[in-house]
Design an enzyme around this catalytic site. Structure first.
Site, short mmCIF file in Angstrom:
data_model
loop_
_atom_site.label_atom_id
_atom_site.label_comp_id
_atom_site.label_asym_id
_atom_site.label_seq_id
_atom_site.Cartn_x
_atom_site.Cartn_y
_atom_site.Cartn_z
N GLU A 150 0.81 -1.22 -0.02
CA GLU A 150 0.12 0.15 0.04
C GLU A 150 0.88 1.23 0.02
O GLU A 150 0.70 2.15 0.95
CB GLU A 150 -0.81 -0.21 1.40
CG GLU A 150 -1.82 -1.30 1.04
CD GLU A 150 -2.97 -1.02 2.35
OE1 GLU A 150 -3.01 -0.02 3.07
OE2 GLU A 150 -3.77 -1.85 2.15
N GLU A 299 -5.38 -8.77 0.87
CA GLU A 299 -5.97 -8.47 2.02
C GLU A 299 -7.35 -8.25 1.91
O GLU A 299 -7.70 -7.42 0.95
CB GLU A 299 -5.23 -7.07 2.88
CG GLU A 299 -3.90 -7.44 3.34
CD GLU A 299 -3.66 -6.06 4.04
OE1 GLU A 299 -4.21 -5.38 4.71
OE2 GLU A 299 -2.17 -6.09 4.12
C1 BGC Z 1 -2.82 -2.87 6.09
C2 BGC Z 1 -2.72 -3.64 7.15
C3 BGC Z 1 -3.76 -3.04 8.20
C4 BGC Z 1 -5.15 -3.44 7.61
C5 BGC Z 1 -6.48 -2.97 8.69
C6 BGC Z 1 -4.12 -2.54 5.36
O1 BGC Z 1 -4.41 -1.51 4.98
O2 BGC Z 1 -2.05 -3.30 5.18
O3 BGC Z 1 -1.45 -3.52 7.80
O4 BGC Z 1 -3.69 -3.79 9.48
O5 BGC Z 1 -5.40 -2.56 6.42
O6 BGC Z 1 -6.33 -1.81 8.52
#
Ligand code: BGC
Length: 385
Positions: A150, A299
């Protein structure tokens, strides 16, 4: 009950990052701003955590390496820590879990930050040296490489919004950081490919689904176009020739009212107040199809301490991912964020994103009910609707 099949060899996993789970990262820049203490003590408990990955039927795991552990002082690589991560990778291999390794997930060595971090082009040299060392050490143990997590979130939080280290508000530095991250990505990408042609390298990119607040307003539509160009496509366009896959981190849907006001319905929100909008992942994936690259969801997750939303969250997002796959979007894997409850950056330990609950006093791990729901999908490679 209709059964929605996922492609063969689909990766089913979870994601974490080093600073958020390991504990003891005292040489990292975050330590001076938001210390994570021992976090989940994953540094010592990784075997137990990986056993859970197996018990929960996952076949892939995304994690990061803490640069500050390996290179505590500039130029001095700590062999003991290199062996630690080798053990981690070997433990995954032994369990037949595919490894996706991130090199930079928001945290940096203090010494690198003191030199100006990514604001200075000449500092790319240090990141490249670290990346090459890691590559040479682990190239036969890593299945997928993510160079940067990110980048736009990192640059904005640290250099515009004053929330993350080094807590600056300086648009010039912000743009310099972005430019240097683009350069760093390309340089490292080329270097790795020269060393090993079949290596697979990507990025974990936070893309959002933007919609006009008023679908009939040309102004709102224009604002959406600009937001999407900048937030979703600027970085990708710059590095698209240096990518073997795109990693998508999907969390946000935003309705935009001209000029850039966010006005969401917020019908369902997580513990941190983020709207849950599963269909957005479908539009986001369709929008990424233009790059013609394999896509992994690197993610996607929800802060939900009492596990009241998570099962449906997973189910609905997977439904929309499945739908995008039916429409020829080449999605090859899904990594739920996160395997464990962990240190949620400036918000500390309160938000609970984990499939597995962590008791921070005893460090005991306990899978939530939704973890078993997800495990069933991972096992069967299909979603029952
Ligand atoms: C990040 C994580 C974070 C997750 C939840 C993502 O933007 O890569 O490190 O914990 O979001 O906020």
């Amino acid at each position: 009950m209709p059964v929605l099949k996922f492609p063969e060899n689909f990766l089913w996993g979870t994601a974490t990052s080093a600073y958020q789970i390991e504990g003891g990262n005292v040489y990292s820049d975050w330590e001076d701003y938001y210390p994570a203490g021992i976090a989940c003590d994953h540094y010592h408990k990784y075997q137990e955590d990986f056993d859970w990955i197996v018990k929960l039927n996952q076949n892939a795991y995304r994690f990061s390496i803490e640069w500050a552990r390996i290179e505590k002082e500039q130029g001095k690589f700590d062999q003991k820590e290199i062996e630690h991560y080798r053990k981690i990778l070997l433990s995954l291999k032994k369990r037949n879990i595919k490894a996706m390794l991130t090199l930079f997930h928001f945290t940096l060595p203090k010494w690198f930050q003191e030199k100006g971090g990514f604001t200075k082009q000449e500092n790319i040299f240090y990141f490249k040296r670290f990346a090459n060392r890691i590559f040479d050490e682990y190239k036969n143990l890593v299945d997928f490489w993510v160079i940067i997590n990110e980048p736009q979130v990192y640059a904005a939080q640290g250099y515009l919004l004053r929330i993350w280290p080094p807590k600056k508000r300086n648009p010039i530095l912000y743009l310099k950081v972005l430019r240097n991250l683009i350069l760093a990505h390309k340089i490292i990408y080329k270097g790795f490919h020269q060393k090993q042609s079949q290596v697979r390298i990507g990025i974990a990119k936070n893309n959002q689904f933007f919609e006009p607040y008023n679908p009939r307003s040309n102004f709102d539509k224009l604002a959406v176009k600009i937001a999407s160009r900048w937030q979703n496509h600027y970085f990708l366009n710059k590095i698209k020739k240096h990518l073997d896959f795109i990693g998508l981190n999907y969390y946000f849907h935003n309705k935009i009212k001209f000029p850039f006001f966010i006005k969401n319905d917020n019908k369902i929100v997580s513990d941190v107040g983020w709207e849950v909008y599963p269909k957005g992942i479908y539009f986001t994936l369709k929008d990424l199809k233009q790059y013609n690259l394999p896509i992994y969801i690197t993610e996607n997750g929800v802060a939900d301490k009492d596990d009241r939303l998570r099962e449906k969250f997973i189910k609905d997002h997977l439904y929309w991912i499945w739908k995008a796959i039916q429409e020829k979007v080449d999605v090859r894997g899904y990594f739920y964020w996160s395997l464990l409850d962990n240190f949620e950056w400036e918000k500390g330990f309160k938000p609970r994103f984990g499939l597995i609950e962590v008791d921070y006093k005893t460090l005991e791990r306990k899978p939530r009910k939704s973890a078993f729901y997800y495990a069933q999908i991972c096992k069967t490679n299909h979603l029952a609707t």
